[in-house]
Design a protein around this motif. Structure first.
Motif, PDB file in Angstrom:
ATOM      1  N   CYS A  26       0.754  -1.231   0.142  1.00 14.09           N
ATOM      2  CA  CYS A  26      -0.027  -0.093   0.019  1.00 14.09           C
ATOM      3  C   CYS A  26       0.787   1.238   0.112  1.00 14.09           C
ATOM      4  CB  CYS A  26      -0.674   0.089   1.161  1.00 14.09           C
ATOM      5  SG  CYS A  26      -1.670   1.519   1.536  1.00 14.09           S
ATOM      6  N   ARG A  55       0.070   4.130   0.934  1.00 17.14           N
ATOM      7  CA  ARG A  55      -0.143   4.932   2.109  1.00 17.14           C
ATOM      8  C   ARG A  55       0.598   4.691   3.471  1.00 17.14           C
ATOM      9  NH1 ARG A  55      -4.042   8.838   2.453  1.00 17.14           N
ATOM     10  NH2 ARG A  55      -4.279   8.729   4.562  1.00 17.14           N
ATOM     11  N   CYS A  56       0.487   3.084   3.549  1.00 20.02           N
ATOM     12  CA  CYS A  56       0.849   2.767   5.047  1.00 20.02           C
ATOM     13  C   CYS A  56       1.866   1.944   4.831  1.00 20.02           C
ATOM     14  CB  CYS A  56      -0.325   2.294   5.854  1.00 20.02           C
ATOM     15  SG  CYS A  56      -1.081   0.841   5.247  1.00 20.02           S
ATOM     16  N   HIS A  90      -2.111  -4.481   1.511  1.00 24.61           N
ATOM     17  CA  HIS A  90      -3.311  -4.435   1.148  1.00 24.61           C
ATOM     18  C   HIS A  90      -3.434  -3.445   0.037  1.00 24.61           C
ATOM     19  CE1 HIS A  90      -3.464  -1.733   4.944  1.00 24.61           C
ATOM     20  NE2 HIS A  90      -3.430  -0.991   3.666  1.00 24.61           N
ATOM     21  N   CYS A 132      -7.494   1.696   2.139  1.00 27.88           N
ATOM     22  CA  CYS A 132      -6.610   2.235   3.321  1.00 27.88           C
ATOM     23  C   CYS A 132      -7.103   3.176   4.117  1.00 27.88           C
ATOM     24  CB  CYS A 132      -5.192   2.234   2.783  1.00 27.88           C
ATOM     25  SG  CYS A 132      -4.381   2.785   4.332  1.00 27.88           S
TER      26      CYS A 132
HETATM   27 ZN   LIG Z   1      -2.505   1.086   3.570  1.00 33.39          ZN
END
Ligand SMILES: [Zn+2]
Ligand SMILES: [Zn+2]
Ligand SMILES: [Zn+2]
Length: 391
Positions: A248, A250-251, A255, A260
């Motif tokens: 991901c 973002r994080c 996933h 997210c």
């Molecule tokens: Zn994420």
């Protein structure tokens, strides 16, 4: 007695001219109305070579006949059947391509000739491609920007967007540029567009607002970008050569980023930003990068005749003669730029060199509108003849 008129073979056999010059209409309209309307390709009749090609997969060929020479001879003996290519594989399989829509039935006599165990089926992957040529849909449309000069401080974004709309120039957004040193408003306005033709119009003619013509310039190119993986977001390799599970952006967890809800945590430095944030301290300095560690520049301007999006299967290539292609000066300039920029990540140097030679050789003005690793190469005719000193 009349002498027979000798026909010019050049004008009567276009097949002999693989490269034809695309003629521009002589009275090029200077109105803004045509800026973004001609985004669809010209509807020329499809040449014969674009007729669908059907592919049949033959299974369980007796080993004795499962070789190129013997199966070829057998297929040649089939009544009223023409095929384009035949590829026999080691596992008693073969692929046959043909323009005959009745391909499967025409191959059926093979069962009585060779073996009843033979299975013949339409090869789905190929037939889908040739029967339903879907246009190359690009979901991701890069946005480009240019900068308008001398915009008085009381002129708003709405003023500019309204003026552009009236002149059929497509713009997604526009905002006033603030000075990096002082943080104060400048007389420069950034205009954002996804339409390369609109950017061309802005760069070559500018736009009209309150009865004045405003000139536009390309934004300064950000320079080469480091190669970053689209799966694990590490630097120095791309996603096709990446063995990692997609992360991901973002994080950094495994996933789908669309679902997210975590706060940003960079996969490279654990900082509070997205993985491809340009401010990431782990992002390599482009000046230190070799060409192989630099993201390749992608040109958004398609060549005059785009080749079909077929895969590189050799059967297709040998059976399908190269369709007639047009080459424009614009294509030559873009081709040269892409070749040079893939060898030299110093994009500013490449930009200058290509623009200088394009002016000299082709009398074209070349501007580069960059967006990340995407470039729109805007090419217009030079207005006044330039003289070059040979010193
Ligand atoms: Zn994420
Ligand atoms: Zn990776
Ligand atoms: Zn980071």
């Amino acid at each position: 007695m009349e002498t027979p008129t000798t026909k010019n073979p050049r004008t009567n056999s276009p097949d002999e001219q693989p490269f034809r010059v695309v003629k521009r209409p002589r009275n090029r309209s200077s109105s803004y109305s045509s800026a973004c309307s001609s985004s669809s390709k010209s509807q020329s009749p499809r040449p014969e070579t674009f007729l669908p090609i059907f592919t049949a997969l033959i299974l369980n060929i007796p080993t004795k006949f499962a070789n190129q020479k013997d199966l070829f001879t057998t297929l040649k003996s089939l009544p009223s059947f023409l095929f384009l290519s035949l590829t026999v594989f080691r596992d008693n399989k073969a692929l046959v391509t043909s323009r005959d829509p009745d391909l499967i039935n025409k191959l059926k006599p093979l069962r009585s000739l060779l073996s009843e165990k033979i299975q013949i089926q339409l090869h789905e992957k190929k037939s889908k491609k040739t029967l339903l040529p879907t246009p190359n849909t690009r979901n991701h449309k890069p946005t480009f920007s240019c900068v308008a000069r001398s915009v008085d401080l009381n002129i708003s974004s709405t003023d500019i967007l309204t003026a552009l709309k009236e002149q059929n120039i497509e713009a997604k957004n526009a905002w006033r540029i603030k000075s990096r040193q002082t943080g104060k408003d400048t007389f420069l306005f950034r205009i954002i567009s996804t339409c390369p033709k609109s950017i061309d119009t802005l760069l070559s003619k500018g736009f009209k607002m309150f009865s004045r013509n405003y000139r536009c310039e390309p934004s300064q190119s950000p320079g080469p970008q480091p190669l970053q993986c689209g799966k694990c977001f590490a630097f120095g390799h791309n996603s096709t050569s990446c063995q990692q599970k997609p992360l991901c952006y973002r994080c950094g967890l495994k996933h789908d980023p669309a679902t997210c809800t975590s706060s940003p945590s960079c996969t490279n430095c654990k900082g509070k930003h997205l993985a491809f944030d340009i401010k990431c301290p782990k992002r390599p300095d482009p000046k230190t990068l070799t060409p192989s560690k630099t993201a390749p520049v992608k040109c958004v301007d398609p060549p005059a005749e785009e080749i079909s999006d077929d895969d590189d299967s050799s059967t297709e290539l040998t059976s399908n003669p190269e369709p007639e292609r047009f080459t424009r000066i614009e294509d030559v300039i873009r081709f040269t730029y892409l070749c040079m920029s893939s060898l030299n990540p110093n994009s500013r140097l490449v930009e200058d060199v290509v623009a200088r030679h394009a002016a000299q050789f082709f009398r074209r003005k070349v501007s580069y509108v960059m967006r990340g690793s995407h470039v729109h190469i805007s090419i217009t005719h030079l207005k006044t003849p330039k003289t070059f000193s040979h010193s």
